[in-house]
Design an enzyme around this catalytic site. Structure first.
Site, PDB file in Angstrom:
ATOM      1  N   TYR A  34       0.827  -1.207   0.000  1.00 48.13           N
ATOM      2  CA  TYR A  34       0.000   0.000   0.000  1.00 48.13           C
ATOM      3  C   TYR A  34       0.866   1.264   0.000  1.00 48.13           C
ATOM      4  O   TYR A  34       0.694   2.147  -0.838  1.00 48.13           O
ATOM      5  CB  TYR A  34      -0.934  -0.009   1.213  1.00 48.13           C
ATOM      6  CG  TYR A  34      -1.854   1.185   1.272  1.00 48.13           C
ATOM      7  CD1 TYR A  34      -3.043   1.204   0.556  1.00 48.13           C
ATOM      8  CD2 TYR A  34      -1.539   2.301   2.043  1.00 48.13           C
ATOM      9  CE1 TYR A  34      -3.890   2.299   0.599  1.00 48.13           C
ATOM     10  CE2 TYR A  34      -2.375   3.396   2.093  1.00 48.13           C
ATOM     11  CZ  TYR A  34      -3.544   3.395   1.371  1.00 48.13           C
ATOM     12  OH  TYR A  34      -4.373   4.480   1.403  1.00 48.13           O
ATOM     13  N   LYS A  51       1.550   3.968  -3.160  1.00 44.44           N
ATOM     14  CA  LYS A  51       1.246   5.391  -2.971  1.00 44.44           C
ATOM     15  C   LYS A  51       2.492   6.243  -3.222  1.00 44.44           C
ATOM     16  O   LYS A  51       2.416   7.309  -3.845  1.00 44.44           O
ATOM     17  CB  LYS A  51       0.695   5.644  -1.566  1.00 44.44           C
ATOM     18  CG  LYS A  51      -0.672   5.028  -1.320  1.00 44.44           C
ATOM     19  CD  LYS A  51      -1.736   5.598  -2.237  1.00 44.44           C
ATOM     20  CE  LYS A  51      -3.118   5.098  -1.873  1.00 44.44           C
ATOM     21  NZ  LYS A  51      -4.147   5.665  -2.743  1.00 44.44           N
TER      22      LYS A  51
END
Length: 170
Positions: A77, A81
């Protein structure tokens, strides 16, 4: 408002023309889309939308990312990002604002029991330390709008959770 097929985003280039500012809050979850789907949505679609916006004349791109975003992270994650932040910055906008909110406090239509429990806990923590671990989505939205109205602090500006809270009050 234009509805686009993200699998064929290039066919919708006209929808990205003639806008001075682009806002992007696109994202999904690994649980919902799988690891490959998460990467496709949160990195690839966002990067392609940014490129189309720039080609269409967009000067200022505002990206909602995540607290802890880091292209070198071992966590998928945070790595994705961080990667998309780098890709968006490389597009060449006159101005790029990246917001890195902590846990978003919001009401969802779909059921996410663990997120609901986390939000309940963080809602209590927010009464004591309002800018530490969470932020209401309404505050993020206000901060995104406000950053467009204020003069920039350089070509790329990264707003962490505390700054999002401050700007979202304006």
């Amino acid at each position: 408002q234009a509805v686009v097929d993200f699998e064929r985003l290039g066919e919708h280039a006209a929808a990205f023309k003639g806008h001075d500012v682009g806002f992007c809050c696109l994202g999904t979850t690994r649980a919902k889309a799988g690891a490959d789907g998460f990467v496709r949505v949160d990195r690839d679609y966002v990067a392609q939308a940014a490129e189309l916006a720039w080609a269409g004349g967009c000067k200022h791109f505002v990206l909602q990312s995540s607290q802890g975003a880091n292209a070198q992270s071992r966590f998928l994650y945070l790595r994705v990002k961080g990667e998309v932040e780098n890709l968006v910055q490389a597009v060449g906008f006159d101005r790029c604002t990246i917001l890195r909110p902590a846990v978003l406090l919001c009401k969802r239509q779909e059921s996410r029991p663990m997120e609901w429990i986390t939000q309940q806990f963080l809602g209590v923590v927010a009464r004591v330390c309002p800018t530490a671990y969470s932020v209401p989505v309404e505050t993020v939205a206000r901060a995104m709008a406000a950053c467009v109205l204020e003069p920039g602090k350089g070509k790329v500006e990264v707003l962490e959770n505390r700054a999002i809270h401050e700007l979202g009050k304006a």
